[in-house]
Scaffold this motif. Sequence first.
Motif, short mmCIF file in Angstrom:
data_model
loop_
_atom_site.label_atom_id
_atom_site.label_comp_id
_atom_site.label_asym_id
_atom_site.label_seq_id
_atom_site.Cartn_x
_atom_site.Cartn_y
_atom_site.Cartn_z
N GLY A 104 38.07 -9.59 28.03
CA GLY A 104 39.01 -9.99 26.98
C GLY A 104 39.28 -11.49 26.90
N ARG A 105 38.68 -12.26 27.78
CA ARG A 105 38.90 -13.71 27.77
C ARG A 105 37.66 -14.40 27.19
N GLU A 106 37.86 -15.21 26.16
CA GLU A 106 36.76 -15.87 25.48
C GLU A 106 36.37 -17.18 26.18
N ARG A 107 35.34 -17.83 25.65
CA ARG A 107 34.89 -19.15 26.10
C ARG A 107 34.52 -19.16 27.59
N CYS A 108 33.55 -18.33 27.93
CA CYS A 108 33.17 -18.18 29.33
C CYS A 108 32.72 -19.48 29.98
N ASN A 109 32.15 -20.41 29.22
CA ASN A 109 31.75 -21.68 29.82
C ASN A 109 32.91 -22.37 30.52
N ASP A 110 34.12 -22.17 30.01
CA ASP A 110 35.30 -22.85 30.57
C ASP A 110 35.55 -22.48 32.02
N TYR A 111 35.22 -21.25 32.42
CA TYR A 111 35.60 -20.77 33.75
C TYR A 111 34.45 -20.13 34.52
N SER A 112 33.23 -20.32 34.05
CA SER A 112 32.10 -19.66 34.70
C SER A 112 31.07 -20.65 35.24
N ILE A 113 30.21 -20.11 36.07
CA ILE A 113 29.03 -20.79 36.57
C ILE A 113 27.83 -20.03 36.02
N GLY A 114 26.86 -20.74 35.47
CA GLY A 114 25.68 -20.12 34.90
C GLY A 114 24.44 -20.37 35.75
N ILE A 115 23.77 -19.28 36.12
CA ILE A 115 22.54 -19.36 36.91
C ILE A 115 21.42 -18.74 36.08
N GLU A 116 20.37 -19.51 35.87
CA GLU A 116 19.19 -19.04 35.14
C GLU A 116 18.11 -18.62 36.13
N LEU A 117 17.50 -17.49 35.87
CA LEU A 117 16.31 -17.07 36.60
C LEU A 117 15.12 -17.31 35.70
N GLU A 118 14.07 -17.93 36.23
CA GLU A 118 12.88 -18.08 35.42
C GLU A 118 12.29 -16.69 35.22
#
Length: 180
Positions: A104-118
């Motif tokens: 229910g909370r928008e704008r995940c970039n504000d509070y998240s860490i993003g990990i990409e897998l090739e």
Amino acid sequence: MIDQQGWYDGAMHLPSPHCDFREDPNDISLLVIHNISLPPSQFGGPYIEQFFTGKLDSSQHPFFKVIQNMRVSAHCLIDREGKVIQFVPFIERAWHAGVSSFAGRERCNDYSIGIELEGDDISAYSEAQYNALASLTRELIRQYPLITKERITGHQYIAPLRKTDPGLVFDWRKFTALLD
């Protein structure tokens, strides 16, 4: 370990300009797992790193013309061999989730860490990737205790109908078992 500036010592550091400051660095409370391959479904080569650092030459492949004006980053990329490359310190906001919502909370970039897998949505991820992801995740949980196993998700779940990664081939059971 993760230092005071948010850099992981188990990674090669390749800073991206595609990030900004978080409003509240103490609110890091979500881990989002993605996949990426450039060109699509092709692995290896320098293109992901070039894309995340704003240096991708759009003349190298027709698909690159589609993404040439995008300003995107992730905190880290884990390649097929398990090598971790960090683009954005964890205390800063990487531009990985886009329009998104978690619990229910928008704008995940504000509070998240993003990990990409090739990878892509249909190719199995390597053992080296799962092991590197688990090691990094354990360190993130230690450093940012608001990230719990229940607050680890895929891009497909925070941006449904828009994103499909890390895909149905990502083995969530295997990954979470490695966290113990």
